[in-house]
Scaffold this active site. Structure first.
Site, PDB file in Angstrom:
ATOM      1  N   LYS A 102       0.853  -1.203   0.000  1.00  0.00           N
ATOM      2  CA  LYS A 102       0.000   0.000   0.000  1.00  0.00           C
ATOM      3  C   LYS A 102       0.881   1.242   0.000  1.00  0.00           C
ATOM      4  CE  LYS A 102      -4.107  -1.924   2.156  1.00  0.00           C
ATOM      5  NZ  LYS A 102      -3.686  -3.327   1.919  1.00  0.00           N
ATOM      6  N   ASP A 136      -1.882  -2.222  -3.941  1.00  0.00           N
ATOM      7  CA  ASP A 136      -3.260  -2.291  -3.443  1.00  0.00           C
ATOM      8  C   ASP A 136      -3.928  -0.924  -3.617  1.00  0.00           C
ATOM      9  OD1 ASP A 136      -2.953  -4.910  -2.607  1.00  0.00           O
ATOM     10  OD2 ASP A 136      -2.825  -4.430  -0.471  1.00  0.00           O
ATOM     11  N   ARG A 187      -6.154  -6.049 -10.728  1.00  0.00           N
ATOM     12  CA  ARG A 187      -6.913  -6.912  -9.810  1.00  0.00           C
ATOM     13  C   ARG A 187      -8.251  -6.212  -9.581  1.00  0.00           C
ATOM     14  NH1 ARG A 187      -4.781  -6.546  -4.085  1.00  0.00           N
ATOM     15  NH2 ARG A 187      -3.288  -8.193  -4.544  1.00  0.00           N
ATOM     16  N   GLY A 191     -14.255  -3.489  -3.188  1.00  0.00           N
ATOM     17  CA  GLY A 191     -13.880  -2.289  -2.437  1.00  0.00           C
ATOM     18  C   GLY A 191     -14.137  -2.497  -0.955  1.00  0.00           C
ATOM     19  N   ALA A 192     -13.097  -2.275  -0.144  1.00  0.00           N
ATOM     20  CA  ALA A 192     -13.180  -2.591   1.281  1.00  0.00           C
ATOM     21  C   ALA A 192     -13.531  -1.383   2.141  1.00  0.00           C
ATOM     22  CB  ALA A 192     -11.843  -3.164   1.738  1.00  0.00           C
ATOM     23  N   THR A 229     -12.467 -12.054  -5.512  1.00  0.00           N
ATOM     24  CA  THR A 229     -13.741 -12.042  -4.797  1.00  0.00           C
ATOM     25  C   THR A 229     -13.993 -13.424  -4.194  1.00  0.00           C
ATOM     26  OG1 THR A 229     -16.127 -11.665  -5.010  1.00  0.00           O
ATOM     27  CG2 THR A 229     -15.051 -12.637  -6.916  1.00  0.00           C
ATOM     28  N   HIS A 230     -14.840 -13.437  -3.142  1.00  0.00           N
ATOM     29  CA  HIS A 230     -15.268 -14.726  -2.569  1.00  0.00           C
ATOM     30  C   HIS A 230     -16.701 -15.016  -2.956  1.00  0.00           C
ATOM     31  CE1 HIS A 230     -12.442 -12.534   0.046  1.00  0.00           C
ATOM     32  NE2 HIS A 230     -11.808 -13.675   0.072  1.00  0.00           N
ATOM     33  N   ARG A 291     -11.255  -4.376   8.905  1.00  0.00           N
ATOM     34  CA  ARG A 291     -11.983  -4.340   7.624  1.00  0.00           C
ATOM     35  C   ARG A 291     -12.642  -5.698   7.356  1.00  0.00           C
ATOM     36  NH1 ARG A 291      -7.705  -0.993   5.957  1.00  0.00           N
ATOM     37  NH2 ARG A 291      -6.505  -2.630   4.957  1.00  0.00           N
ATOM     38  N   ARG A 292     -11.950  -6.774   7.735  1.00  0.00           N
ATOM     39  CA  ARG A 292     -12.528  -8.113   7.524  1.00  0.00           C
ATOM     40  C   ARG A 292     -13.747  -8.322   8.424  1.00  0.00           C
ATOM     41  NH1 ARG A 292      -8.953  -7.211   4.258  1.00  0.00           N
ATOM     42  NH2 ARG A 292     -10.823  -6.422   3.290  1.00  0.00           N
TER      43      ARG A 292
HETATM   44  C1  LIG Z   1      -7.056 -10.894  -3.078  1.00  0.00           C
HETATM   45  C2  LIG Z   1      -7.828  -9.717  -2.612  1.00  0.00           C
HETATM   46  C3  LIG Z   1      -7.216  -8.466  -2.577  1.00  0.00           C
HETATM   47  C4  LIG Z   1      -7.935  -7.349  -2.187  1.00  0.00           C
HETATM   48  N1  LIG Z   1      -7.361  -6.105  -2.296  1.00  0.00           N
HETATM   49  C5  LIG Z   1      -8.111  -5.012  -2.044  1.00  0.00           C
HETATM   50  C6  LIG Z   1      -7.609  -3.700  -2.293  1.00  0.00           C
HETATM   51  O1  LIG Z   1      -6.485  -3.503  -2.732  1.00  0.00           O
HETATM   52  N2  LIG Z   1      -8.435  -2.656  -2.003  1.00  0.00           N
HETATM   53  C7  LIG Z   1      -9.719  -2.828  -1.523  1.00  0.00           C
HETATM   54  O2  LIG Z   1     -10.423  -1.838  -1.327  1.00  0.00           O
HETATM   55  N3  LIG Z   1     -10.184  -4.051  -1.270  1.00  0.00           N
HETATM   56  C8  LIG Z   1      -9.421  -5.139  -1.515  1.00  0.00           C
HETATM   57  N4  LIG Z   1      -9.947  -6.382  -1.268  1.00  0.00           N
HETATM   58  C9  LIG Z   1     -11.208  -6.528  -0.488  1.00  0.00           C
HETATM   59  C10 LIG Z   1     -12.435  -6.432  -1.358  1.00  0.00           C
HETATM   60  O3  LIG Z   1     -12.603  -5.114  -1.802  1.00  0.00           O
HETATM   61  C11 LIG Z   1     -13.693  -6.848  -0.561  1.00  0.00           C
HETATM   62  O4  LIG Z   1     -13.836  -5.987   0.515  1.00  0.00           O
HETATM   63  C12 LIG Z   1     -13.671  -8.275  -0.054  1.00  0.00           C
HETATM   64  O5  LIG Z   1     -13.077  -9.125  -0.974  1.00  0.00           O
HETATM   65  C13 LIG Z   1     -15.114  -8.785   0.216  1.00  0.00           C
HETATM   66  O6  LIG Z   1     -15.866  -8.742  -0.953  1.00  0.00           O
HETATM   67  P1  LIG Z   1     -16.256 -10.016  -1.859  1.00  0.00           P
HETATM   68  O7  LIG Z   1     -15.884  -9.687  -3.264  1.00  0.00           O
HETATM   69  O8  LIG Z   1     -15.650 -11.241  -1.342  1.00  0.00           O
HETATM   70  O9  LIG Z   1     -17.829 -10.050  -1.860  1.00  0.00           O
HETATM   71  P2  LIG Z   1     -18.928 -10.023  -0.704  1.00  0.00           P
HETATM   72  O10 LIG Z   1     -20.212  -9.888  -1.435  1.00  0.00           O
HETATM   73  O11 LIG Z   1     -18.579  -9.034   0.342  1.00  0.00           O
HETATM   74  O12 LIG Z   1     -18.817 -11.464  -0.072  1.00  0.00           O
HETATM   75  C14 LIG Z   1     -19.166 -12.645  -0.777  1.00  0.00           C
HETATM   76  C15 LIG Z   1     -19.041 -13.815   0.177  1.00  0.00           C
HETATM   77  O13 LIG Z   1     -17.675 -13.974   0.555  1.00  0.00           O
HETATM   78  C16 LIG Z   1     -17.543 -14.322   1.921  1.00  0.00           C
HETATM   79  N5  LIG Z   1     -16.815 -13.233   2.628  1.00  0.00           N
HETATM   80  C17 LIG Z   1     -16.540 -11.984   2.165  1.00  0.00           C
HETATM   81  N6  LIG Z   1     -15.839 -11.283   3.065  1.00  0.00           N
HETATM   82  C18 LIG Z   1     -15.686 -12.078   4.124  1.00  0.00           C
HETATM   83  C19 LIG Z   1     -15.052 -11.926   5.379  1.00  0.00           C
HETATM   84  N7  LIG Z   1     -14.427 -10.799   5.732  1.00  0.00           N
HETATM   85  N8  LIG Z   1     -15.094 -12.968   6.252  1.00  0.00           N
HETATM   86  C20 LIG Z   1     -15.699 -14.122   5.931  1.00  0.00           C
HETATM   87  N9  LIG Z   1     -16.312 -14.341   4.737  1.00  0.00           N
HETATM   88  C21 LIG Z   1     -16.316 -13.328   3.853  1.00  0.00           C
HETATM   89  C22 LIG Z   1     -18.940 -14.516   2.440  1.00  0.00           C
HETATM   90  O14 LIG Z   1     -19.273 -15.849   2.249  1.00  0.00           O
HETATM   91  C23 LIG Z   1     -19.748 -13.628   1.516  1.00  0.00           C
HETATM   92  O15 LIG Z   1     -21.083 -14.025   1.434  1.00  0.00           O
HETATM   93  C24 LIG Z   1      -9.259  -7.504  -1.721  1.00  0.00           C
HETATM   94  C25 LIG Z   1      -9.879  -8.754  -1.743  1.00  0.00           C
HETATM   95  C26 LIG Z   1      -9.199  -9.840  -2.197  1.00  0.00           C
HETATM   96  C27 LIG Z   1      -9.892 -11.161  -2.269  1.00  0.00           C
END
Ligand SMILES: Cc1cc2nc3c(=O)[nH]c(=O)nc-3n(C[C@H](O)[C@H](O)[C@H](O)COP(=O)(O)OP(=O)(O)OC[C@H]3O[C@@H](n4cnc5c(N)ncnc54)[C@H](O)[C@@H]3O)c2cc1C
Length: 311
Positions: A102, A136, A187, A191-192, A229-230, A291-292
């Site tokens: 970062k 990031d 990537r 958005g976190a 994404t998850h 954030r998590r």
């Molecule tokens: C490899 C990677 C790098 C990233 N880098 C950045 C970055 O540089 N800047 C930035 O702003 N954000 C970053 N993020 C975070 C991202 O913006 C999201 O905040 C985060 O990934 C949650 O969103 P989602 O796409 O998983 O979808 P969501 O709709 O939030 O979640 C989908 C499903 O994933 C699971 N899940 C999601 N988050 C969690 C959690 N915290 N604990 C447990 N289960 C969860 C749940 O099952 C949920 O139903 C990154 C994420 C990843 C995977």
């Protein structure tokens, strides 16, 4: 809307010094402490062991030495020195050479030119040793400056550097074209950070729809995009779109965070997709951890259970 409220609350809590002191004392204290679910270790040496275990399961990785919002040039210089040591340890260990960082860790809040100098000090050995370096994306006040720094580095032939775009921001569709036109790797994330209505979609359904649009654009036009994404529905949509376009499974990669949806990480690998785990480590883990929690308040139950067990 509940999503936005949770994010706001956890961002506010992440600035609490008392909570940070308390969490830092207990969060990583033992093998089973609550922060260990999301943080691989406090030292690089400890993290290498976790990285080896990830690689042994056929997963790819990127290491993130946690630390952000550094407020002094001395702090930024110290982070730079530590990063240089980390590069050496990674090279010596033989694990994959891929890091995420970062810009505020290198002094962006204090002085942009110094931040770029610090970054160059890292990129030089990183390039020599074949690292890929992902910058990031932090919250929206940093979007433009982050892209400008990326473009400066790119012009200076640092083509081992990539960026992150957030589907929650209105501007990301234009930014995706801007970075893609230069040949840069993106990537894509949702958005976190909690962002205002003036710059970002507020409804989760809008953020998700923008993600799908951007994901399709990057699969069609991007350069080895990372679909981070998850979200299982979006992942299946990406797989379907790639198949429709006849893309090979190594033309893009999926990325997920350490400790989140490990089942999905494994099943995608088993299906032959490239799956990279984002592995955060270091003792400055509190803002990342918060954030998590803010993304999924159900994680609090898990933290409370761990605390009770330790008590
Ligand atoms: C490899 C990677 C790098 C990233 N880098 C950045 C970055 O540089 N800047 C930035 O702003 N954000 C970053 N993020 C975070 C991202 O913006 C999201 O905040 C985060 O990934 C949650 O969103 P989602 O796409 O998983 O979808 P969501 O709709 O939030 O979640 C989908 C499903 O994933 C699971 N899940 C999601 N988050 C969690 C959690 N915290 N604990 C447990 N289960 C969860 C749940 O099952 C949920 O139903 C990154 C994420 C990843 C995977």
């Amino acid at each position: 809307m509940l999503d936005a409220a949770a994010k706001t609350l956890f961002h506010a809590l992440s600035r609490s010094a008392a909570l940070k002191r308390l969490a830092s004392r207990y969060g990583m204290a033992s093998e089973r402490s609550f922060a260990r679910r999301f943080i691989a270790g406090e030292s690089i040496e400890e993290t290498i062991a976790a990285a080896r275990s990830i690689e042994s399961q056929g997963l790819l990785l990127t290491l993130d030495y946690l630390g952000e919002s550094v407020a002094t040039l001395d702090g930024a210089a110290a982070a730079t020195r530590e990063y240089l040591r980390i590069l050496d340890v990674i090279v010596a260990s033989g694990i994959e050479r891929n890091i995420s960082l970062k810009l505020t860790q290198f002094g962006l809040d204090v002085d942009k030119a110094t931040c770029v100098d610090n970054l160059r000090r890292i990129l030089e050995p990183a390039q020599r040793h074949g690292f890929f370096v992902r910058i990031d994306m932090e919250n929206s006040p940093y979007t433009e400056v982050t892209l400008e720094i990326f473009e400066t580095l790119w012009q200076q032939q640092h083509h081992n550097v990539g960026v992150v775009l957030q589907s929650c921001l209105y501007r990301s569709e234009a930014d995706a074209q801007r970075v893609t036109a230069r040949g840069g790797r993106i990537r894509l994330v949702k958005g976190a950070y909690q962002e205002p209505k003036s710059v970002a979609w507020q409804m989760k359904s809008d953020v998700d729809a923008a993600y799908v649009r951007l994901m399709k654009y990057l699969l069609d036009q991007g350069h080895y995009p990372a679909i981070a994404t998850h979200d299982p529905a979006i992942i299946e949509a990406a797989i379907a779109h790639a198949a429709e376009r006849g893309l090979a499974s190594d033309a893009f990669e999926f990325q997920m965070l350490y400790g989140i949806r490990r089942d999905l990480q494994k099943s995608l690998t088993a299906r032959g997709y490239r799956m990279r785990v984002y592995v955060p480590f270091g003792n400055q883990w509190f803002p990342y951890f918060m954030r998590r929690l803010g993304e999924r308040p159900a994680n609090i139950r898990f933290v409370v259970k761990s605390l009770l067990r330790e008590a």
